[in-house]
Design a protein around this motif. Structure first.
Motif, PDB file in Angstrom:
ATOM      1  N   MET A   1     -82.618  -1.503 -13.154  1.00 49.02           N
ATOM      2  CA  MET A   1     -82.297  -0.303 -13.884  1.00 49.02           C
ATOM      3  C   MET A   1     -80.782  -0.127 -13.901  1.00 49.02           C
ATOM      4  SD  MET A   1     -83.847   3.425 -13.231  1.00 49.02           S
ATOM      5  CE  MET A   1     -83.256   4.814 -14.098  1.00 49.02           C
ATOM      6  N   SER A   2     -80.249   0.084 -15.079  1.00 46.82           N
ATOM      7  CA  SER A   2     -78.811   0.219 -15.234  1.00 46.82           C
ATOM      8  C   SER A   2     -78.356   1.630 -14.864  1.00 46.82           C
ATOM      9  CB  SER A   2     -78.424  -0.081 -16.677  1.00 46.82           C
ATOM     10  OG  SER A   2     -77.056   0.138 -16.855  1.00 46.82           O
ATOM     11  N   THR A   3     -77.258   1.696 -14.140  1.00 42.66           N
ATOM     12  CA  THR A   3     -76.699   2.996 -13.778  1.00 42.66           C
ATOM     13  C   THR A   3     -75.453   3.303 -14.603  1.00 42.66           C
ATOM     14  OG1 THR A   3     -75.402   2.001 -12.014  1.00 42.66           O
ATOM     15  CG2 THR A   3     -77.575   2.896 -11.420  1.00 42.66           C
ATOM     16  N   GLU A   4     -75.174   2.441 -15.587  1.00 48.07           N
ATOM     17  CA  GLU A   4     -74.013   2.663 -16.430  1.00 48.07           C
ATOM     18  C   GLU A   4     -74.261   3.862 -17.337  1.00 48.07           C
ATOM     19  OE1 GLU A   4     -71.802  -0.286 -18.048  1.00 48.07           O
ATOM     20  OE2 GLU A   4     -72.132  -1.714 -16.446  1.00 48.07           O
ATOM     21  N   PRO A   5     -73.236   4.662 -17.559  1.00 46.01           N
ATOM     22  CA  PRO A   5     -73.412   5.824 -18.440  1.00 46.01           C
ATOM     23  C   PRO A   5     -73.634   5.390 -19.880  1.00 46.01           C
ATOM     24  CG  PRO A   5     -71.109   5.562 -17.865  1.00 46.01           C
ATOM     25  CD  PRO A   5     -71.871   4.545 -17.064  1.00 46.01           C
ATOM     26  N   PHE A   6     -74.342   6.213 -20.627  1.00 42.62           N
ATOM     27  CA  PHE A   6     -74.471   5.955 -22.054  1.00 42.62           C
ATOM     28  C   PHE A   6     -73.976   7.163 -22.820  1.00 42.62           C
ATOM     29  CE2 PHE A   6     -78.608   7.695 -20.862  1.00 42.62           C
ATOM     30  CZ  PHE A   6     -78.864   8.607 -21.864  1.00 42.62           C
ATOM     31  N   TYR A   7     -73.563   6.916 -24.046  1.00 42.45           N
ATOM     32  CA  TYR A   7     -72.991   7.973 -24.868  1.00 42.45           C
ATOM     33  C   TYR A   7     -74.074   8.771 -25.566  1.00 42.45           C
ATOM     34  CZ  TYR A   7     -68.319   6.156 -24.207  1.00 42.45           C
ATOM     35  OH  TYR A   7     -67.132   5.778 -23.648  1.00 42.45           O
ATOM     36  N   PHE A   8     -73.865  10.086 -25.661  1.00 45.76           N
ATOM     37  CA  PHE A   8     -74.734  10.935 -26.456  1.00 45.76           C
ATOM     38  C   PHE A   8     -74.302  10.782 -27.914  1.00 45.76           C
ATOM     39  CE2 PHE A   8     -74.745  13.339 -22.367  1.00 45.76           C
ATOM     40  CZ  PHE A   8     -76.085  13.153 -22.079  1.00 45.76           C
ATOM     41  N   THR A   9     -75.233  10.411 -28.764  1.00 40.92           N
ATOM     42  CA  THR A   9     -74.943  10.227 -30.177  1.00 40.92           C
ATOM     43  C   THR A   9     -75.846  11.132 -31.003  1.00 40.92           C
ATOM     44  OG1 THR A   9     -76.590   8.482 -30.439  1.00 40.92           O
ATOM     45  CG2 THR A   9     -74.346   7.795 -29.805  1.00 40.92           C
ATOM     46  N   TYR A  10     -75.496  11.291 -32.258  1.00 45.73           N
ATOM     47  CA  TYR A  10     -76.311  12.070 -33.183  1.00 45.73           C
ATOM     48  C   TYR A  10     -77.722  11.476 -33.253  1.00 45.73           C
ATOM     49  CZ  TYR A  10     -78.040  14.066 -37.524  1.00 45.73           C
ATOM     50  OH  TYR A  10     -78.806  14.696 -38.457  1.00 45.73           O
ATOM     51  N   GLU A  11     -77.808  10.157 -33.308  1.00 47.94           N
ATOM     52  CA  GLU A  11     -79.101   9.479 -33.401  1.00 47.94           C
ATOM     53  C   GLU A  11     -79.955   9.726 -32.160  1.00 47.94           C
ATOM     54  OE1 GLU A  11     -76.283   7.926 -36.183  1.00 47.94           O
ATOM     55  OE2 GLU A  11     -76.106   7.972 -34.000  1.00 47.94           O
ATOM     56  N   LEU A  12     -79.317   9.791 -31.013  1.00 45.29           N
ATOM     57  CA  LEU A  12     -80.041  10.076 -29.776  1.00 45.29           C
ATOM     58  C   LEU A  12     -80.597  11.499 -29.794  1.00 45.29           C
ATOM     59  CD1 LEU A  12     -80.834   8.898 -27.017  1.00 45.29           C
ATOM     60  CD2 LEU A  12     -78.723   9.882 -26.110  1.00 45.29           C
ATOM     61  N   VAL A  13     -79.821  12.431 -30.316  1.00 46.75           N
ATOM     62  CA  VAL A  13     -80.297  13.809 -30.446  1.00 46.75           C
ATOM     63  C   VAL A  13     -81.538  13.851 -31.336  1.00 46.75           C
ATOM     64  CG1 VAL A  13     -79.741  16.108 -31.349  1.00 46.75           C
ATOM     65  CG2 VAL A  13     -78.048  14.860 -29.991  1.00 46.75           C
ATOM     66  N   VAL A  14     -81.497  13.133 -32.460  1.00 46.38           N
ATOM     67  CA  VAL A  14     -82.645  13.080 -33.371  1.00 46.38           C
ATOM     68  C   VAL A  14     -83.861  12.507 -32.646  1.00 46.38           C
ATOM     69  CG1 VAL A  14     -83.558  12.007 -35.472  1.00 46.38           C
ATOM     70  CG2 VAL A  14     -81.240  12.942 -35.460  1.00 46.38           C
ATOM     71  N   GLU A  15     -83.668  11.435 -31.886  1.00 46.13           N
ATOM     72  CA  GLU A  15     -84.777  10.828 -31.138  1.00 46.13           C
ATOM     73  C   GLU A  15     -85.368  11.810 -30.129  1.00 46.13           C
ATOM     74  OE1 GLU A  15     -84.207   6.924 -29.463  1.00 46.13           O
ATOM     75  OE2 GLU A  15     -82.856   6.396 -31.113  1.00 46.13           O
ATOM     76  N   PHE A  16     -84.526  12.534 -29.420  1.00 47.65           N
ATOM     77  CA  PHE A  16     -85.015  13.517 -28.451  1.00 47.65           C
ATOM     78  C   PHE A  16     -85.816  14.619 -29.133  1.00 47.65           C
ATOM     79  CE2 PHE A  16     -81.499  12.581 -25.134  1.00 47.65           C
ATOM     80  CZ  PHE A  16     -82.309  11.645 -24.519  1.00 47.65           C
ATOM     81  N   LEU A  17     -85.344  15.091 -30.282  1.00 45.95           N
ATOM     82  CA  LEU A  17     -86.072  16.131 -31.007  1.00 45.95           C
ATOM     83  C   LEU A  17     -87.430  15.626 -31.500  1.00 45.95           C
ATOM     84  CD1 LEU A  17     -83.264  17.928 -33.032  1.00 45.95           C
ATOM     85  CD2 LEU A  17     -84.591  18.842 -31.119  1.00 45.95           C
ATOM     86  N   GLN A  18     -87.509  14.360 -31.853  1.00 46.96           N
ATOM     87  CA  GLN A  18     -88.770  13.786 -32.316  1.00 46.96           C
ATOM     88  C   GLN A  18     -89.793  13.672 -31.190  1.00 46.96           C
ATOM     89  OE1 GLN A  18     -87.406  10.153 -34.143  1.00 46.96           O
ATOM     90  NE2 GLN A  18     -87.065  11.152 -36.112  1.00 46.96           N
ATOM     91  N   MET A  19     -89.361  13.806 -29.957  1.00 44.86           N
ATOM     92  CA  MET A  19     -90.275  13.738 -28.818  1.00 44.86           C
ATOM     93  C   MET A  19     -90.970  15.074 -28.566  1.00 44.86           C
ATOM     94  SD  MET A  19     -87.846  11.306 -26.443  1.00 44.86           S
ATOM     95  CE  MET A  19     -88.542  11.798 -24.920  1.00 44.86           C
ATOM     96  N   HIS A  20     -90.519  16.144 -29.246  1.00 39.36           N
ATOM     97  CA  HIS A  20     -91.169  17.443 -29.109  1.00 39.36           C
ATOM     98  C   HIS A  20     -92.578  17.384 -29.676  1.00 39.36           C
ATOM     99  CE1 HIS A  20     -88.203  20.587 -27.863  1.00 39.36           C
ATOM    100  NE2 HIS A  20     -87.358  19.619 -28.125  1.00 39.36           N
ATOM    101  N   PRO A  21     -93.515  18.162 -29.120  1.00 34.60           N
ATOM    102  CA  PRO A  21     -94.855  18.255 -29.703  1.00 34.60           C
ATOM    103  C   PRO A  21     -94.777  18.777 -31.134  1.00 34.60           C
ATOM    104  CG  PRO A  21     -94.816  19.234 -27.510  1.00 34.60           C
ATOM    105  CD  PRO A  21     -93.388  18.932 -27.881  1.00 34.60           C
ATOM    106  N   VAL A  22     -95.780  18.455 -31.926  1.00 31.41           N
ATOM    107  CA  VAL A  22     -95.776  18.786 -33.352  1.00 31.41           C
ATOM    108  C   VAL A  22     -95.719  20.282 -33.619  1.00 31.41           C
ATOM    109  CG1 VAL A  22     -98.286  18.798 -33.618  1.00 31.41           C
ATOM    110  CG2 VAL A  22     -96.827  18.214 -35.563  1.00 31.41           C
ATOM    111  N   GLU A  23     -96.218  21.110 -32.705  1.00 27.56           N
ATOM    112  CA  GLU A  23     -96.214  22.555 -32.942  1.00 27.56           C
ATOM    113  C   GLU A  23     -94.851  23.206 -32.729  1.00 27.56           C
ATOM    114  OE1 GLU A  23     -98.689  21.210 -30.929  1.00 27.56           O
ATOM    115  OE2 GLU A  23     -97.948  21.602 -28.916  1.00 27.56           O
ATOM    116  N   CYS A  24     -93.886  22.478 -32.202  1.00 21.65           N
ATOM    117  CA  CYS A  24     -92.552  23.029 -32.002  1.00 21.65           C
ATOM    118  C   CYS A  24     -91.819  23.161 -33.336  1.00 21.65           C
ATOM    119  CB  CYS A  24     -91.736  22.147 -31.069  1.00 21.65           C
ATOM    120  SG  CYS A  24     -92.385  22.120 -29.398  1.00 21.65           S
ATOM    121  N   VAL A  25     -91.035  24.213 -33.439  1.00 20.36           N
ATOM    122  CA  VAL A  25     -90.256  24.468 -34.648  1.00 20.36           C
ATOM    123  C   VAL A  25     -88.790  24.533 -34.245  1.00 20.36           C
ATOM    124  CG1 VAL A  25     -89.824  26.086 -36.534  1.00 20.36           C
ATOM    125  CG2 VAL A  25     -92.149  25.801 -35.644  1.00 20.36           C
TER     126      VAL A  25
END
Length: 89
Positions: A1-25
């Protein structure tokens, strides 16, 4: 497991939001608003996310969430808008 930091990107934000359950608005422009708030708060990489700053990091996200029952957020009800109960629909 890598302990190197990763950058927060716009695409990562989109991916995180897509992990929300479908009923979330969320706001339609939530990814852009969240990403901008993170950059303004100085959250560029995972090393910027410390235990002392977790509340601030979470606020970058929750400000764009309108209805997320798993997070305990229901701003629609706060405004008097009735939401559907997905369990009984």
């Amino acid at each position: 497991m890598s302990t190197e930091p990763f950058y927060f990107t716009y695409e990562l934000v989109v991916e995180f939001l897509q992990m929300h359950p479908v009923e979330c608005v969320v706001e339609l422009d939530a990814p852009a608003k969240i990403f901008n708030r993170m950059m303004e708060a100085g959250f560029y990489t995972t090393t910027d996310l410390t235990r002392e700053r977790t509340k601030e990091f979470k606020e970058c996200w929750t400000l764009s969430e309108i209805y997320c029952p798993h997070e305990g957020i229901d701003r629609l009800a706060e405004c008097g808008v009735k939401t559907l109960d997905w369990e009984t629909v």
